[in-house]
Design a protein around this motif. Structure first.
Motif, PDB file in Angstrom:
ATOM      1  N   SER A 181      80.596  22.762  33.881  1.00 55.33           N
ATOM      2  CA  SER A 181      80.202  21.989  34.945  1.00 55.33           C
ATOM      3  C   SER A 181      78.890  21.378  34.763  1.00 55.33           C
ATOM      4  O   SER A 181      78.052  21.654  33.838  1.00 55.33           O
ATOM      5  N   ILE A 182      78.487  20.482  35.735  1.00 57.53           N
ATOM      6  CA  ILE A 182      77.400  19.962  35.607  1.00 57.53           C
ATOM      7  C   ILE A 182      76.060  20.719  35.526  1.00 57.53           C
ATOM      8  O   ILE A 182      75.092  20.483  34.904  1.00 57.53           O
ATOM      9  N   ASP A 183      76.268  21.795  36.368  1.00 57.02           N
ATOM     10  CA  ASP A 183      75.028  22.649  36.419  1.00 57.02           C
ATOM     11  C   ASP A 183      74.933  23.310  35.065  1.00 57.02           C
ATOM     12  O   ASP A 183      73.833  23.305  34.475  1.00 57.02           O
ATOM     13  N   GLN A 184      75.934  23.568  34.284  1.00 53.09           N
ATOM     14  CA  GLN A 184      75.829  24.304  32.971  1.00 53.09           C
ATOM     15  C   GLN A 184      75.275  23.076  31.914  1.00 53.09           C
ATOM     16  O   GLN A 184      74.402  23.571  31.080  1.00 53.09           O
ATOM     17  N   VAL A 185      75.773  21.819  32.176  1.00 48.49           N
ATOM     18  CA  VAL A 185      75.212  21.142  31.099  1.00 48.49           C
ATOM     19  C   VAL A 185      73.918  20.715  31.395  1.00 48.49           C
ATOM     20  O   VAL A 185      73.056  20.439  30.433  1.00 48.49           O
TER      21      VAL A 185
END
Length: 465
Positions: A300-304
């Motif tokens: 996910s964008i949050d993880q990245v």
């Protein structure tokens, strides 16, 4: 962090064969992730996005044709991506003004309405007449002058003069500075009403080709090019866009274009990027970790955003959690890392196991300062100046070091058993793989983290291939 990166992952996927210990370790890392993420979000998601955009720009495996295809697909998504299109056109206007000017010159007739009823724009483009002395007329003034003389039988009477009477073509030909008496605004308005052929003339088209016209009203031309791209689907405009996207460095495109994307479009960009990534190799650049993450599962964008912040912007994160507004998060992080330190029975064993060691280095004085009295007065003066210059450099270095001392003064660093005091770091040499390098309190935490992470990624990649 150091111990994790220096440890070889075992084939069972646990922590040294102890699954319960491994679960505790993973749980602590998840807690740390949560605290860091909440801190990043509280300080502003846009900054974390900017960090990631810069990291993406460091990917070296994307070819010019791939970067063109990625951004063109992004531009052609529905609904129309006006934000990125406008940002891209601004870059083109700045760096390829002549190419854009050539496109405008082919459609010069549309500028008739651009100047109509706009005396300020008329003045900016058509009033640059030369005052003699061998100088030439410029911009639209040159086009107006040439067209009026070539077609004097049909349009000369449309020229308005400020004096008591007008000037004949013969007089103006001998004394071109008389054109300074021309009422430019009224003359151009007359041409708009009564001389429509001027706006498609060769003279007027030539004045537009260098793209300087873009500087008068950039918004007008941005809107004009957007219509050409998405409403008219003009081939010459898309040719310019494709050419620019292939020639411009990938890092520059990412820096300028990705920041304007909405969350949905940014996710689509990451997906397009993932499809074009090559398998990771040990020779990968600074963004290799991102290539692995995207090529394997995307995330996910949050993880990245979180991973990028931890890996590439640890210094910023540390300053963030040390801010007084994040006292609660800092205490949580201290507690988590203290628990991690208890799990590691002997942290220095792993440091030695991986062949990394530290040794002190002595500081040598090449020339005894007392010996200056034995030198000539000229040489002594030079050495005094050199000494003062050296002291100023040391002072600047100390000031710079003071700004970064928090990297080593943070209790959590010593909780993991690294055992280096901030005051001693400047007198240490780091030796690894038969190579020694000096380390300072500015370089040590960040560089050793990057070195360990690179080595750990090579190990991890072997499990992915």
């Amino acid at each position: 962090m150091v111990q994790l990166l220096l440890s070889n992952p075992n084939s069972n996927g646990d922590f040294d064969g102890d699954s319960e210990l491994g679960e505790r370790w993973v749980s602590l890392w998840n807690q740390l992730d949560s605290v860091l993420w909440s801190s990043m979000i509280a300080s502003g998601r846009s900054e974390a996005r900017l960090w990631l955009c810069n990291t993406i720009g460091g990917i070296e495996s994307i070819t010019p044709s791939q970067q063109r295809d990625i951004f063109v697909k992004l531009l052609r998504t529905k609904p129309t991506q006006l934000g990125i299109a406008t940002q891209l056109l601004e870059m083109i206007f700045t760096k390829r003004a002549r190419r854009a000017g050539g496109i405008i010159s082919k459609r010069s007739h549309v500028l008739e309405r651009f100047f109509e009823g706009n005396p300020m724009q008329i003045s900016d483009w058509f009033s640059d007449f030369a005052n003699g002395a061998g100088l030439e007329h410029k911009k639209g003034a040159k086009a107006l002058f040439r067209f009026a003389f070539v077609n004097c039988d049909n349009c000369w009477e449309e020229l308005e003069w400020r004096g008591k009477h007008g000037q004949s073509p013969d007089v103006v030909a001998r004394k071109p500075h008389y054109l300074l008496d021309l009422d430019v605004s009224q003359t151009v308005e007359n041409f708009i009403k009564h001389v429509p052929e001027f706006w498609s003339s060769t003279e007027f088209q030539e004045s537009l080709k260098d793209g300087e016209i873009l500087e008068i009203d950039q918004k007008f031309f941005l809107d004009f090019f957007v219509r050409l791209m998405f409403k008219d689907d003009s081939k010459d405009v898309w040719d310019l866009v494709n050419e620019f996207l292939m020639e411009e460095p990938f890092s520059s495109l990412c820096h300028h274009l990705l920041i304007v994307l909405e969350e949905k479009e940014f996710s689509y960009f990451l997906e397009l990027l993932r499809r074009n990534l090559k398998p990771w190799s040990e020779e990968g650049g600074v963004a290799s970790w991102l290539e692995i993450l995207l090529s394997e599962n995307g995330g996910s964008i949050d993880q990245v955003l979180l991973v990028n912040g931890v890996i590439n912007h640890g210094r910023h994160l540390l300053r963030l959690v040390n801010d007084e507004d994040f006292e609660e998060q800092r205490l949580e992080i201290d507690d988590i890392i203290t628990k991690m330190g208890r799990i590691l029975s002997d942290a220095n064993t792993l440091t030695l196991y991986n062949g990394i060691c530290f040794r002190r280095t002595n500081k040598y004085v090449l020339i005894n300062e007392d010996s200056e009295s034995d030198l000539g007065s000229g040489e002594s003066t030079k050495r005094k100046k050199h000494k003062k210059k050296k002291e100023r450099r040391k002072k600047r270095r100390r000031n710079f070091d003071d700004d970064n001392d928090e990297l080593l003064e943070h209790n959590s660093f010593n909780d993991l058993g690294v055992g280096l005091e901030a005051a001693d770091v400047s007198s240490w040499l780091l030796s690894t793989e038969k190579y020694s390098a000096s380390w300072t309190n500015v370089d040590l935490p960040e560089n050793i983290s990057n070195l360990c992470f690179s080595a750990w990624m090579k190990i991890a990649s072997s499990y992915l291939t």
